[in-house]
Design a protein around this motif. Structure first.
Motif, PDB file in Angstrom:
ATOM      1  N   GLU A  23      -2.355   0.503  -1.726  1.00  0.00           N
ATOM      2  CA  GLU A  23      -1.297   0.211  -3.084  1.00  0.00           C
ATOM      3  C   GLU A  23      -0.241   0.828  -2.234  1.00  0.00           C
ATOM      4  O   GLU A  23       1.110   0.593  -2.663  1.00  0.00           O
ATOM      5  N   SER A  24      -0.919   2.012  -1.702  1.00  0.00           N
ATOM      6  CA  SER A  24       0.966   2.655  -1.181  1.00  0.00           C
ATOM      7  C   SER A  24       0.351   2.407   0.737  1.00  0.00           C
ATOM      8  O   SER A  24       0.027   2.575   1.084  1.00  0.00           O
ATOM      9  N   ARG A  26       1.568   5.964   3.795  1.00  0.00           N
ATOM     10  CA  ARG A  26       3.208   7.473   3.569  1.00  0.00           C
ATOM     11  C   ARG A  26       3.671   7.228   4.852  1.00  0.00           C
ATOM     12  O   ARG A  26       2.762   6.611   6.461  1.00  0.00           O
ATOM     13  N   LEU A 216      11.043   1.591  -3.605  1.00  0.00           N
ATOM     14  CA  LEU A 216       9.492   2.229  -3.935  1.00  0.00           C
ATOM     15  C   LEU A 216       8.889   3.373  -3.287  1.00  0.00           C
ATOM     16  O   LEU A 216       7.599   3.476  -3.499  1.00  0.00           O
ATOM     17  N   ARG A 218       7.560   6.938  -3.835  1.00  0.00           N
ATOM     18  CA  ARG A 218       6.814   7.391  -5.243  1.00  0.00           C
ATOM     19  C   ARG A 218       6.278   8.642  -5.358  1.00  0.00           C
ATOM     20  O   ARG A 218       6.449   9.247  -6.008  1.00  0.00           O
ATOM     21  N   ALA A 219       6.385   9.344  -3.865  1.00  0.00           N
ATOM     22  CA  ALA A 219       6.298  11.018  -3.896  1.00  0.00           C
ATOM     23  C   ALA A 219       6.503  11.394  -2.821  1.00  0.00           C
ATOM     24  O   ALA A 219       6.674  10.860  -1.706  1.00  0.00           O
ATOM     25  N   GLU A 248       5.353   9.059   0.046  1.00  0.00           N
ATOM     26  CA  GLU A 248       4.440   7.666  -0.299  1.00  0.00           C
ATOM     27  C   GLU A 248       5.560   6.726  -1.066  1.00  0.00           C
ATOM     28  O   GLU A 248       6.141   6.783  -1.737  1.00  0.00           O
ATOM     29  N   LEU A 249       5.307   5.925  -0.058  1.00  0.00           N
ATOM     30  CA  LEU A 249       6.213   4.880  -0.155  1.00  0.00           C
ATOM     31  C   LEU A 249       4.870   3.383  -1.046  1.00  0.00           C
ATOM     32  O   LEU A 249       4.070   3.283  -0.835  1.00  0.00           O
ATOM     33  N   SER A 250       5.613   2.776  -2.128  1.00  0.00           N
ATOM     34  CA  SER A 250       4.635   1.982  -3.399  1.00  0.00           C
ATOM     35  C   SER A 250       4.515   0.753  -2.340  1.00  0.00           C
ATOM     36  O   SER A 250       5.475  -0.013  -1.527  1.00  0.00           O
ATOM     37  N   ALA A 252       5.690  -2.471  -3.574  1.00  0.00           N
ATOM     38  CA  ALA A 252       6.100  -3.674  -4.894  1.00  0.00           C
ATOM     39  C   ALA A 252       4.757  -5.126  -4.382  1.00  0.00           C
ATOM     40  O   ALA A 252       4.623  -4.672  -5.735  1.00  0.00           O
TER      41      ALA A 252
END
Length: 275
Positions: A23-24, A26, A216, A218-219, A248-250, A252
């Motif tokens: 799903e993501s 890093r 994108l 996420r955190a 952390e990028l999703s 999409a």
């Protein structure tokens, strides 16, 4: 390269691409504090480093001190690899004014996202005595790379030495990368990126630019590997006195083929002036 004649060489940049999550993904930066063969000879150090590196899809590994490149080979023996990822292009920034102790080595990577199909990484490890000058010059690197590749999605990352005695809050807030629009310092100023309990400094940073990156995101945070791996401070310091920092990028878009296990190395011999 103006500094190549200086004493010693540092293999200061290692970009590692590993397995992407479902799903993501890093992107990480880690100052491994004078990483050389004797350090990797300790099994506990090697095992922990592999665990740290395997968490991320792209890792900028800094302060690899080994002109023979054998340290890198030892790491590669412990990591799975294939050829399913791609660097679109790369170059070393032309530091005509001799501003940087370690001239940034820039690379553009493909990513498994329709929204953000590629991203530029600009790693930098500043020298403590010239932090402000180097970080302001990093804005020029951003302009150079964004114009060269017509890409506004740029992530600047690494050990910036951007806190405590090396850079006061007032000087930090006056940097071009803080005053120019569009730059987002996703590792907050209050975060501690140092292992020692006696220090609390946000030396290591990730700065993102571009709408695709922001969409994108996420955190972003330091990775407290001593806590995650239940290490004492003494045990952790055998790895490094820095935490990795990561974003952390999703992914999409659905149906995009995730990264297979892979490693892509970009190695850069640079002067051994370490901060």
């Amino acid at each position: 390269m103006p500094h190549m004649a200086m004493h010693g060489l540092v293999l200061s940049l290692l970009l590692i691409l590993l397995a992407g999550g479902a799903e993501s993904f890093r992107i990480c930066a880690f100052n491994a504090q004078r990483l050389a063969q004797p350090k990797l000879a300790k099994k506990s150090v090697m095992d922990t480093l592999v665990q740290i590196l395997a968490r991320c899809d792209i890792t900028v590994l800094q302060e690899v001190v080994d002109s023979s490149q054998k340290t890198v080979s030892l790491l590669l023996q412990e990591l799975n690899r294939s050829d399913k990822t791609q660097v679109l292009s790369s170059y070393q920034y032309n530091d005509t004014d001799d501003v940087f102790a370690r001239e940034p080595f820039v690379a553009q990577f493909t990513l498994p996202s329709k929204i953000l199909p590629n991203v530029v990484l600009v790693p930098l490890h500043t020298t403590p005595k010239d932090v402000e000058k180097e970080l302001n010059a990093l804005y020029d690197v951003f302009l150079d790379v964004s114009q060269r590749w017509q890409n506004e999605d740029v992530i600047l990352l690494g050990d910036f030495n951007a806190d405590c005695a090396s850079l006061t809050k007032k000087r930090l807030n006056s940097l071009l990368l803080r005053t120019k629009a569009g730059f987002h310092w996703v590792i907050s100023d209050g975060e501690d990126t140092t292992v020692r309990a006696s220090t609390n400094c946000t030396y290591d940073r990730i700065v993102m630019h571009g709408q695709g990156c922001q969409t994108l995101l996420r955190a972003a945070a330091p990775f407290n590997f001593p806590r995650s791996f239940q290490l004492t401070e003494e045990e952790a310091l055998r790895i490094s006195d820095h935490y990795p920092v990561e974003v952390e990028l999703s992914k999409a878009a659905q149906g995009i083929q995730p990264f297979s296990w892979a490693i892509l190395l970009l190695l850069l011999l640079l002067p051994s002036q370490l901060g």
